[in-house]
Design a protein around this motif. Structure first.
Motif, PDB file in Angstrom:
ATOM      1  N   THR A 184       0.898  -1.238   0.109  1.00 49.09           N
ATOM      2  CA  THR A 184      -0.103  -0.073  -0.095  1.00 49.09           C
ATOM      3  C   THR A 184       0.738   1.220   0.027  1.00 49.09           C
ATOM      4  O   THR A 184       0.231   2.289  -0.064  1.00 49.09           O
TER       5      THR A 184
ATOM      6  N   LEU B  75      -1.785  -0.299  -3.543  1.00 48.15           N
ATOM      7  CA  LEU B  75      -2.952  -0.829  -3.297  1.00 48.15           C
ATOM      8  C   LEU B  75      -3.662   0.322  -2.568  1.00 48.15           C
ATOM      9  O   LEU B  75      -3.173   0.779  -1.437  1.00 48.15           O
TER      10      LEU B  75
ATOM     11  N   VAL C 265      -6.723   0.945  -0.094  1.00 48.12           N
ATOM     12  CA  VAL C 265      -7.966   0.231   0.322  1.00 48.12           C
ATOM     13  C   VAL C 265      -8.831   1.148   0.998  1.00 48.12           C
ATOM     14  O   VAL C 265      -8.481   2.061   1.656  1.00 48.12           O
TER      15      VAL C 265
ATOM     16  N   ALA D 111     -10.448  -2.802  -2.507  1.00 49.09           N
ATOM     17  CA  ALA D 111      -9.591  -2.459  -3.371  1.00 49.09           C
ATOM     18  C   ALA D 111      -9.338  -2.835  -4.900  1.00 49.09           C
ATOM     19  O   ALA D 111      -9.874  -3.747  -4.969  1.00 49.09           O
TER      20      ALA D 111
ATOM     21  N   ILE E 117      -6.915  -2.858  -8.411  1.00 48.29           N
ATOM     22  CA  ILE E 117      -5.791  -2.710  -8.998  1.00 48.29           C
ATOM     23  C   ILE E 117      -5.671  -3.448 -10.466  1.00 48.29           C
ATOM     24  O   ILE E 117      -6.529  -4.270 -10.749  1.00 48.29           O
TER      25      ILE E 117
ATOM     26  N   PHE F  42      -0.925  -9.884  -1.500  1.00 46.23           N
ATOM     27  CA  PHE F  42      -2.165  -8.845  -1.672  1.00 46.23           C
ATOM     28  C   PHE F  42      -3.168  -9.124  -0.498  1.00 46.23           C
ATOM     29  O   PHE F  42      -3.590  -8.470   0.213  1.00 46.23           O
TER      30      PHE F  42
END
Length: 236
Positions: free
Chosen positions: A83, A93, A95, A104, A106, A127
């Motif tokens: 993150t 990422l 969130v 999230a 991606i 992840f």
């Protein structure tokens, strides 16, 4: 993070520059695994990268010292490898809370490739570990991964929008049982990766043993002490 205007301006400037460096490095990593340039061009690029590294390599922080841009009390961990907005390995990422859990989205490039055209399975585990921890934090819990298992129901395609979800299923004392999924953003109900994890809040003596030497950038004792210390969470 600082009480005077000059310090605040300096911190903001450093944060901006650090984020720009992270973005540039992400671009470099992706380019390095997709380039078809000639050997001479690749070699020249390597020399430029080494020169850039030399410019910022002085006086690195110790592992027990948090980066000066981090603020664990606000959940800001700029170099988290999933993150962290300044970490070149992080997508990053982003969130957020949604529907009683966290979510999230991606899109991963070839830097995350395992089987040709698909995401490396280990990345899915990375992840999901982060997402499950974020779900714990969103629920007001804090813990460390004690058990993580994944079922791979189908490969994750590269260069395709993915959606990741996680939620706390139950809690028993210091234990939190959390589940998570990864799916195509275009077909969120068809789960391709399913995760289940057990997160456990360490006992006080274990916390002291694990984090007793951790300090902030000024040298002040700063061990993790709340859910935000372990996750980066954007509220919806």
């Amino acid at each position: 993070m600082t009480s005077n205007d000059g310090g605040a301006a300096s911190t903001a400037e450093l944060l901006t520059a650090t984020i720009e460096l992270g973005d540039a490095l992400r671009e470099l990593i992706e380019t390095s695994v997709t380039t078809t340039a000639a050997a001479g061009e690749v070699g020249a690029a390597a020399e430029l990268v080494r020169a850039a590294t030399a410019r910022i390599s002085g006086a690195p922080r110790q592992a027990t010292q948090l980066p000066r841009l981090d603020d664990p009390s606000e959940g800001r961990r700029v170099f988290n490898p999933v993150t962290g907005i300044a970490h070149p390995l992080a997508p990053p990422l982003i969130v957020r809370q949604e529907d009683g859990g966290v979510v999230a989205e991606i899109t991963l490039g070839l830097a995350y490739e395992g089987p040709p055209t698909f995401v490396h399975g280990g990345m899915s585990a990375l992840f999901m570990d982060q997402m499950l921890g974020s779900a714990a934090g969103a629920a007001g819990l804090w813990g460390m991964t004690a058990h993580l298992e994944l079922d791979y129901r189908g490969p994750l395609p590269l260069q395709t929008a993915l959606v990741l979800r996680a939620r706390v299923e139950s809690q028993e004392g210091r234990k939190a049982f959390i589940s998570g999924t990864i799916a195509l953003a275009s077909a969120p109900e068809k789960v391709l990766v399913e995760a289940r994890g057990l997160f456990v809040m360490p006992r006080p003596e274990k916390q002291a043993a694990y984090f007793g030497a951790v300090t902030d950038a000024s040298g002040r004792h700063a061990p993790p002490r709340r859910p935000g210390d372990a996750t980066a969470l954007r509220l919806a």
